[in-house]
Design a protein around this motif. Structure first.
Motif, PDB file in Angstrom:
ATOM      1  N   GLU A  20       0.823  -1.215   0.000  1.00 27.77           N
ATOM      2  CA  GLU A  20       0.000   0.000   0.000  1.00 27.77           C
ATOM      3  C   GLU A  20       0.858   1.267   0.000  1.00 27.77           C
ATOM      4  OE1 GLU A  20      -3.522   1.727  -0.581  1.00 27.77           O
ATOM      5  OE2 GLU A  20      -3.281  -0.447  -0.421  1.00 27.77           O
ATOM      6  N   VAL A  24       1.001   5.739  -1.375  1.00 27.21           N
ATOM      7  CA  VAL A  24       1.437   6.851  -0.510  1.00 27.21           C
ATOM      8  C   VAL A  24       2.644   7.535  -1.147  1.00 27.21           C
ATOM      9  CG1 VAL A  24       2.379   7.444   1.765  1.00 27.21           C
ATOM     10  CG2 VAL A  24       0.531   5.743   1.571  1.00 27.21           C
ATOM     11  N   ASP A  45      -9.395  13.729   1.021  1.00 27.95           N
ATOM     12  CA  ASP A  45      -9.276  12.521   1.840  1.00 27.95           C
ATOM     13  C   ASP A  45      -8.301  11.596   1.095  1.00 27.95           C
ATOM     14  OD1 ASP A  45      -9.529   9.918   2.844  1.00 27.95           O
ATOM     15  OD2 ASP A  45     -11.707  10.045   3.057  1.00 27.95           O
ATOM     16  N   THR A  47      -6.856   8.775   1.841  1.00 28.23           N
ATOM     17  CA  THR A  47      -7.146   7.338   1.843  1.00 28.23           C
ATOM     18  C   THR A  47      -8.072   7.007   0.678  1.00 28.23           C
ATOM     19  OG1 THR A  47      -6.872   7.255   4.233  1.00 28.23           O
ATOM     20  CG2 THR A  47      -8.043   5.415   3.208  1.00 28.23           C
ATOM     21  N   GLN A  48      -9.116   7.794   0.529  1.00 29.12           N
ATOM     22  CA  GLN A  48     -10.054   7.615  -0.588  1.00 29.12           C
ATOM     23  C   GLN A  48      -9.348   7.885  -1.921  1.00 29.12           C
ATOM     24  OE1 GLN A  48     -12.954   6.376  -0.840  1.00 29.12           O
ATOM     25  NE2 GLN A  48     -13.612   7.034  -2.856  1.00 29.12           N
ATOM     26  N   ARG A  50      -6.200   7.508  -2.687  1.00 28.55           N
ATOM     27  CA  ARG A  50      -5.317   6.386  -3.050  1.00 28.55           C
ATOM     28  C   ARG A  50      -6.127   5.223  -3.612  1.00 28.55           C
ATOM     29  NH1 ARG A  50      -2.631   8.464   1.518  1.00 28.55           N
ATOM     30  NH2 ARG A  50      -3.592   6.969   2.954  1.00 28.55           N
ATOM     31  N   HIS A  51      -7.321   5.005  -3.081  1.00 35.86           N
ATOM     32  CA  HIS A  51      -8.208   3.969  -3.612  1.00 35.86           C
ATOM     33  C   HIS A  51      -8.599   4.308  -5.058  1.00 35.86           C
ATOM     34  CE1 HIS A  51     -11.346   0.915  -3.714  1.00 35.86           C
ATOM     35  NE2 HIS A  51     -12.168   1.850  -4.150  1.00 35.86           N
TER      36      HIS A  51
END
Length: 132
Positions: A20, A24, A45, A47-48, A50-51
């Motif tokens: 993961e 990043v 956001d 995290t979102q 990166r998704h």
């Protein structure tokens, strides 16, 4: 028999997705490439994001492997001047950040893998960029 660029990229991306931290590191590198780009992500956001990146790169890879361009056209529309307003010149920074991050994370990275990435996803990036 020589392996197709899209197969080389598919395998390389699989190796990168094992960690993961790849996503990043990509955003650290991409946002470090321009103050304008850093500003774009100020309220994001991550995290979102990166998704979304994971999925977006997969769409580029799948398009290179023969999938229809429907999802890439939608990405182009969302990133166009009517959407996020992603400037056409930023795509070269995006691609270079991606290549540099792949170089760091794919233990098999070599000049053939780099040229395969550029060959395989270049047309999809152009499709998105040209929607501007």
């Amino acid at each position: 028999m020589e392996q197709a660029a899209s197969d080389i990229v598919f395998q390389s991306y699989g190796r990168c997705c094992n960690n993961e931290q790849f996503f990043v590191d990509f955003y650290d590198r991409f946002m470090g490439s321009s103050a304008e780009i850093r500003t774009l992500f100020a309220e994001t956001d991550m995290t979102q994001q990166r998704h979304l990146l994971r999925n977006g790169i997969m769409q580029l890879v799948l398009h290179a492997r023969g999938m229809p361009d429907t999802k890439l056209r939608a990405l182009g529309e969302s990133h166009s001047r009517k959407g996020y307003g992603i400037q056409p010149q930023w795509y070269s920074l995006w691609l270079q950040s991606l290549i540099d991050t792949i170089r760091e994370h794919d233990p098999q990275f070599d000049p053939q893998i780099e040229s395969s990435w550029r060959e395989a996803i270049g047309p999809g990036i152009e499709l998105i960029r040209n929607a501007y």
